[in-house]
Design a protein around this motif. Structure first.
Motif, short mmCIF file in Angstrom:
data_model
loop_
_atom_site.label_atom_id
_atom_site.label_comp_id
_atom_site.label_asym_id
_atom_site.label_seq_id
_atom_site.Cartn_x
_atom_site.Cartn_y
_atom_site.Cartn_z
N GLN A 13 0.82 -1.20 0.00
CA GLN A 13 0.00 0.00 0.00
C GLN A 13 0.86 1.26 0.00
N PRO A 14 0.33 2.37 -0.50
CA PRO A 14 1.08 3.63 -0.43
C PRO A 14 1.54 3.93 0.99
N GLY A 15 2.78 4.38 1.10
CA GLY A 15 3.38 4.63 2.40
C GLY A 15 4.10 3.44 2.99
N GLY A 16 3.95 2.29 2.39
CA GLY A 16 4.59 1.09 2.88
C GLY A 16 6.02 0.95 2.43
N ALA A 40 8.27 1.38 -15.52
CA ALA A 40 6.85 1.45 -15.24
C ALA A 40 6.07 1.13 -16.51
N PRO A 41 4.81 0.72 -16.37
CA PRO A 41 4.00 0.42 -17.55
C PRO A 41 3.94 1.60 -18.52
N LEU A 85 6.59 4.37 -0.02
CA LEU A 85 6.31 4.06 -1.41
C LEU A 85 5.06 4.80 -1.91
N LYS A 86 5.14 5.20 -3.17
CA LYS A 86 4.07 5.91 -3.84
C LYS A 86 3.56 5.10 -5.02
N PRO A 87 2.32 5.33 -5.45
CA PRO A 87 1.82 4.61 -6.62
C PRO A 87 2.73 4.74 -7.84
#
Length: 118
Positions: A13-16, A40-41, A85-87
């Protein structure tokens, strides 16, 4: 011949946080730089971080202050600790080993997928 194998990717999840590992084997005497790239995609592969023998680690601006690269020389292994972590960090992360004075020597791992999503 050198081979590298990455591990540690997954869904977070974001922030993890996640910790990636890359172990090199074979003719490792040729290596003086170990680092990480990501793709990234729909985007081009980009530099993330690198650690060079007798030098200090370098980071892409997008990850500076959040990611930490480290190396265990005895194990011929490089790590990438990823925090906050961010998306937009979602990507396939690739280990890269090379000799900065030998352009023809460069080995890539198979990649490990990191997905940051809620």
């Amino acid at each position: 011949q050198v081979q590298v194998v990455e591990s540690g990717g997954g869904l977070v999840q974001p922030g993890g946080s996640l910790r990636l590992s890359c172990a090199a084997s074979g003719s490792i005497f040729s290596i003086n730089a170990m680092g990480w790239y990501r793709q990234a995609p729909g985007k081009e592969r980009e530099f993330v971080a690198v650690t060079i023998t007798d030098g200090t680690p370098s980071y892409a601006d997008s990850v500076k202050g959040r990611f930490t690269i480290s190396r265990d020389n005895a194990k011929n292994t490089v790590y990438l600790q990823m925090n906050s972590l961010k998306p937009e960090d979602t990507a396939v992360y690739y280990c890269n080993v090379k000799n900065i004075y030998r352009p023809n020597f460069e080995v890539w791992g198979q990649g490990t997928l990191v997905t940051v999503s809620s």
